[in-house]
Design a protein around this motif. Structure first.
Motif: not given
Length: 479
Positions: A260, A263, A292-293, A296-297, A361, A365-366, A368
């Protein structure tokens, strides 16, 4: 004459009975104190199992004295000794009664201080930090060096746990045993002197400290300083006696803590764990965390489609390991399909895209990609009654865009029920819009994945998913 001799005989017998009773009582207390001294010596020498057995005998002897001689002048001492023994055995519920009732009444200063230490430890076991501090504070200036050192160490722990790191450091002055040095590392990090904390760690490791104690220290340090804990992990990797499994677990847990806040460093830790030989559940967790990481991108549907393929592979390979992998895979497929196929000409396309954006979202949990989907709603369906809600969601995801969003809300959607709700509470128009959105979501054949099951790992606090903006109480203030 015979009557006189009979009287003298009776008096002698009574005196002998009293003397024998006193001897029995004296012997009971003598044995209880002797056993207590042996128990303390065994503790100092690290013979824990033997010490526990001795404390059990102390409790029995002291209780016997109390039962047989409850009004004796030594009854208070026997009660305190029993309470101390029970506390040493971890039986705090039984120990707190005699400790609390008799500590202030006893005139034996040494026993009172020992009882205060026992009471303080039991308060900590029961989560009463204030009670523990009150007990230890009465012994920190003891004339007995052993009790003074113990009280100051315990008080330092309490001060550090309650955020008083500078005071904890002062309380630890002059103490250099291993547990005190570990506590000093945590206090130094807490006061912001991270470099000194890590330098002290280096010196302790150079002296041959054990890996087991450092594992515990990493977990404690990570509660408030995960970056410092990660630096400590790097230092621990130089220790000679770590086995492969503990090494992999250490890397995995560090990656989970860093995910968190850093990353890229988390990604590095996960890859190091795989390289070190992680398999089974550990490999499944690492694979999922790397995805998951990546989420995020991700910012476009094609990128999500690629991740969806990766999730399918993971779900197939580790189908008996993590249900969350399959759930994320289904969510990624649904979002990809909607984001790719829905156009401004699609029937109720604004609603379908809004639901997909929320799924992106809240479940994937993305952020962008979720922002880009929300933006499509007010860009492609500017007259949609849900466009203001999409603007509010975009503001949450991208604070840098907040001023633009506020301008749009005030000048283009000033009469929206969503803004009306923010200004003065839920309106009938607002409830109608929310009911329509909820009914449409319920009518879809595709269901959102259920709440994912998260594995709680030692030293790691599970991350919470953000609340979805689907109801009046979740509508954020315009920023």
């Amino acid at each position: 004459m015979r009557a006189r001799l009979l009287t003298l005989s009776l008096l002698a017998a009574a005196s002998l009975t009293g003397l024998l009773g006193g001897c029995v009582y004296y012997n009971g207390m003598y044995n209880a104190n002797r056993l207590a001294r042996s128990a303390r010596r065994a503790e100092r020498e690290g013979r824990t199992f033997e010490a526990n057995g001795l404390w059990g005998q102390v409790a029995t002897k002291a209780e016997s004295v109390l039962v047989r001689h409850p009004t004796s002048k030594y009854a208070q001492e026997a009660g305190l000794l029993r309470g101390i023994a029970l506390a040493r055995l971890g039986q705090c519920e039984q120990a707190m009664g005699p400790l609390g009732r008799l500590t202030m009444a006893s005139s034996n200063a040494d026993l009172v201080e020992e009882a205060l230490l026992a009471s303080g430890r039991c308060h900590l076991v029961r989560g009463n930090l204030a009670g523990g501090s009150a007990a230890f504070s009465q012994v920190v200036d003891s004339k007995n060096p052993d009790r003074r050192k113990e009280a100051r160490f315990q008080q330092a722990r309490l001060l550090r746990r309650t955020g008083h790191h500078a005071e904890a450091l002062r309380m630890l002055e002059g103490q250099h045993e291993l547990r005190a040095e570990h506590e000093r590392v945590l206090a130094l990090a807490g006061v912001g002197r991270t470099k000194e904390a890590l330098e002290l760690s280096d010196s302790l490791m150079a002296e041959g400290d054990t890996t087991r104690s450092w594992d515990s220290l990493v977990v404690a340090l990570a509660e408030h300083h995960p970056s410092a804990a990660s630096n400590l992990v790097d230092r621990m990797r130089r220790l000679p006696s770590r086995n492969a499994q503990s090494h992999i677990r250490m890397l995995l847990e560090d990656g989970l803590r860093l995910a968190a806040i850093d990353p890229e460093r988390a990604r590095q830790r996960f890859r190091e764990a795989l390289k070190a030989g992680a398999v089974g559940m550990q490999a499944a967790i690492i694979g999922l965390e790397l995805v998951k990481l990546d989420l995020k991108r991700v910012s476009t549907p094609p990128e999500l489609a690629s991740i969806a393929d990766t999730l399918k592979v993971l779900a197939t390979r580790f189908q008996m390991e993590l249900d969350e992998t399959a759930q994320l895979s289904a969510a990624a497929e649904e979002v990809t399909r909607v984001a790719t196929n829905v156009t401004p000409d699609s029937v109720r396309g604004d609603l379908r895209l809004f639901l997909a954006a929320e799924l992106t979202r809240d479940v994937l949990e993305a952020p962008r990609l979720a922002e880009s989907l929300f933006r499509r709603i007010f860009e492609q369906w500017p007259s949609s009654p849900y466009a203001p809600k999409a603007i509010l969601a975009t503001q949450q995801l991208n604070p840098a865009w907040a001023d633009t969003g506020r301008f749009m809300l005030e000048f283009q959607y000033y009469d929206s029920p969503y803004l009306g709700t923010i200004r003065g509470g839920a309106t009938p128009e607002y409830r109608q819009l929310e009911d329509s959105l909820g009914a449409y979501a319920a009518s879809l054949v595709v269901r959102k994945p259920p709440a994912t099951r998260r594995t709680v790992r030692p030293g790691v606090t599970p991350r919470r998913r953000p609340e979805p903006v689907t109801g009046g109480s979740n509508v954020p203030e315009p920023q």
